[in-house]
Design a protein around this motif. Structure first.
Motif: not given
Length: 537
Positions: A217-243
């Motif tokens: 949900e936040t830019d800083t969470e995403l940066e930490v996940l990038r640094d941790a080499e997490v392969d894939l992400v999902q969440g409201y920061l990138l897109a909310r569920p929709g049609p």
């Protein structure tokens, strides 16, 4: 009894009313399917979508709430089938992306669920939930078999949320681990969460599984996940569920100032991290991995690094590829020619290059630069892309190669013997063994044991084309079922090179033949040539 669309919570305390409402939810069209993108954080590329159920009825509650209520009246399975039906009604995902759907383990063998087997969407991933306990994993593996035989992949949902999900991981060797959103929340400010995520990523890397972080949900969470080499992400920061199918918001546009802040003599933060990472590298594989990870985070490229060993180029690090060509001579492909000539090669359209060796489908552009220490070319740094590469990628790649060469000059460019090296040596050692009726199986067993893998097969060229003459292990049946086209494809992978093997990336692209084995459950594939009296057999 008619069912209103605005039933009150207190009315649902009546089991008769609750049953009628759940039965109404199970009618076609009442459960709607929304989707949320699953994104590669390095470059914001969408690799798949998770299908999420939305109940068009009051009171407005999440799916888990309604599923729990359905359990009270014995209709949970029926409601899950309705959710599954709504997900499959979405049709094929754009650009052949993955589709993730949630399924309880008990539903795998439900006749109503098995009816979907003939109409499964391509590249389906089943997320096994922790909502119910599993008493017998042998039964669960048996129930999974018909789904896996159709190419379905497995994800474990809410990894880290409880004992059951961790047991699933150990027992089922899934393709994906989905980190529970509680582990992701406040990741940037909680050292315990960061340590646990890093541990999961390290474990997944060892067993060839990809990690997905939910609830970003936040830019800083995403940066930490990038640094941790997490392969894939999902969440409201990138897109909310929709049609189907929502567009991803690129958070890098909002964090550009933070990511590109200057340190030292005009270096970006990413470049500073590259230098720091190389300074910490103590052997050549670590150094190559640091550079490859840096390039992968730039987005839109699949990088690989090769170093010379015994007169051939050996792949020492790669990201984004499920399949790797290895053991190249100086005349094999763009990478081999770059190493031999000591000059960079940039190819914007690989279909027009006679030197291009296809390891995976869909590659458009390739750039390769030499790694030079003093006056000796010791290897090559390569990037491939599914889109045209910009001209500025070449000087950036040359800069990375120069930094890598500087570090290799300090720590040495020697490569330690790997599992693949031992496997190749075994294939060379047995290539001249005389032929007897029992020899094929003995040779396959020798290769299998040298590689540490559990299955193996021998493909022999005959007058009618390539044919499997011996196979061993759990994947034996799948290898005997490979088509002539797939066998030709596997054989051609090692025409001019020493070996081809997979890189353990669950979402990376594979080739004809290895893709079929992968759909049948293979996690790692190695292809090696056999020679007898200077003839490829």
């Amino acid at each position: 009894m008619a069912v209103r669309s605005d039933v009150r919570d207190d009315e649902l305390d009546d089991p008769v009313v609750l049953r009628k409402v759940i039965e109404h939810l199970c009618e076609p069209g009442v459960v709607k399917a929304f989707v949320q993108p699953v994104v590669r954080p390095a470059d914001q590329v969408v690799v798949g979508y998770e299908a999420l159920a939305r109940m068009s009825i009051e009171p407005t509650r999440p799916p888990d709430w309604w599923l729990a209520r359905a359990s009270q009246v014995g209709l949970r399975g029926m409601l899950e089938i309705a959710c599954l039906r709504s997900a499959f009604s979405l049709g094929p995902t754009p650009e052949d992306r993955l589709l993730f759907v949630n399924l309880s383990p008990s539903l795998l063998a439900d006749p109503a669920a098995l009816l979907f087997l003939d109409e499964l969407p391509d590249r389906l991933v089943i997320e096994l939930t922790e909502q119910e306990a599993v008493d017998d994993y042998e039964v669960l593996r048996r129930d999974l078999a018909p789904w896996l035989s159709r190419g379905v992949r497995i994800a474990i949902d809410d990894t880290g949320a409880g004992y059951s999900s961790l047991r699933h991981v150990i027992e089922l060797t899934p393709d994906f681990l989905k980190l529970d959103r509680e582990l992701v929340r406040d990741l940037d400010s909680d050292v315990n969460r960061r340590a646990l995520v890093s541990a999961v990523v390290a474990f997944a890397s060892e067993v060839g599984t990809s990690v997905i972080a939910e609830g970003v949900e936040t830019d800083t969470e995403l940066e930490v996940l990038r640094d941790a080499e997490v392969d894939l992400v999902q969440g409201y920061l990138l897109a909310r569920p929709g049609p189907a199918w929502p567009i991803v918001t690129d958070p890098r546009s909002r964090t550009e100032e933070a990511v590109t802040r200057r340190t030292g003599a005009g270096a970006t933060l990413a470049e500073s991290r590259l230098v720091e990472g190389l300074d910490r590298a103590t052997d050549s594989r670590q150094a190559c991995s640091v550079v490859v990870e840096h390039l992968f985070r730039q987005g839109q490229v699949m990088p690989s690094a090769y170093l010379e060993r015994h007169g051939e180029l050996r792949c020492t690090a790669q990201r984004g590829l499920w399949q790797i060509l290895d053991g190249m001579s100086g005349c094999a492909g763009i990478t081999g020619r770059t190493w031999k000539s000591g000059r960079p090669i940039m190819v914007q359209d690989v279909s027009k290059s006679p030197d291009y060796l296809e390891a995976i489908p869909g590659v458009v552009s390739e750039i390769c630069v030499p790694i030079i220490i003093g006056d000796k070319t010791v290897g090559a740094l390569n990037v491939e892309s599914l889109i045209p590469l910009p001209a500025e990628m070449l000087p950036h790649l040359e800069s990375c190669a120069a930094l890598l060469a500087d570090r290799l000059h300090v720590i040495g460019d020697h490569l330690e013997e790997s599992t693949w090296d031992r496997t190749v040596q075994a294939s060379i050692a047995i290539s001249g063994v005389p032929d007897t009726s029992a020899m094929p199986s003995r040779l396959v067993r020798c290769i299998r044991d040298a590689s540490g893998l559990d299955s193996g097969a021998m493909i022999v060229n005959t007058k009618k084309g390539p044919s499997v003459i011996a196979a061993l292990g759990p994947l034996e049946g799948g290898m005997f079922r490979l088509s002539k086209a797939e066998l030709w494809s596997l054989s051609s992978l090692v025409n001019d090179i020493r070996s081809c093997y997979t890189g353990g990336d669950a979402v990376g692209r594979g080739f004809v033949g290895t893709a079929s084995l992968r759909d049948g459950g293979a996690r790692v594939v190695v292809v090696l040539p056999l020679w007898a009296q200077r003839e490829r057999v």
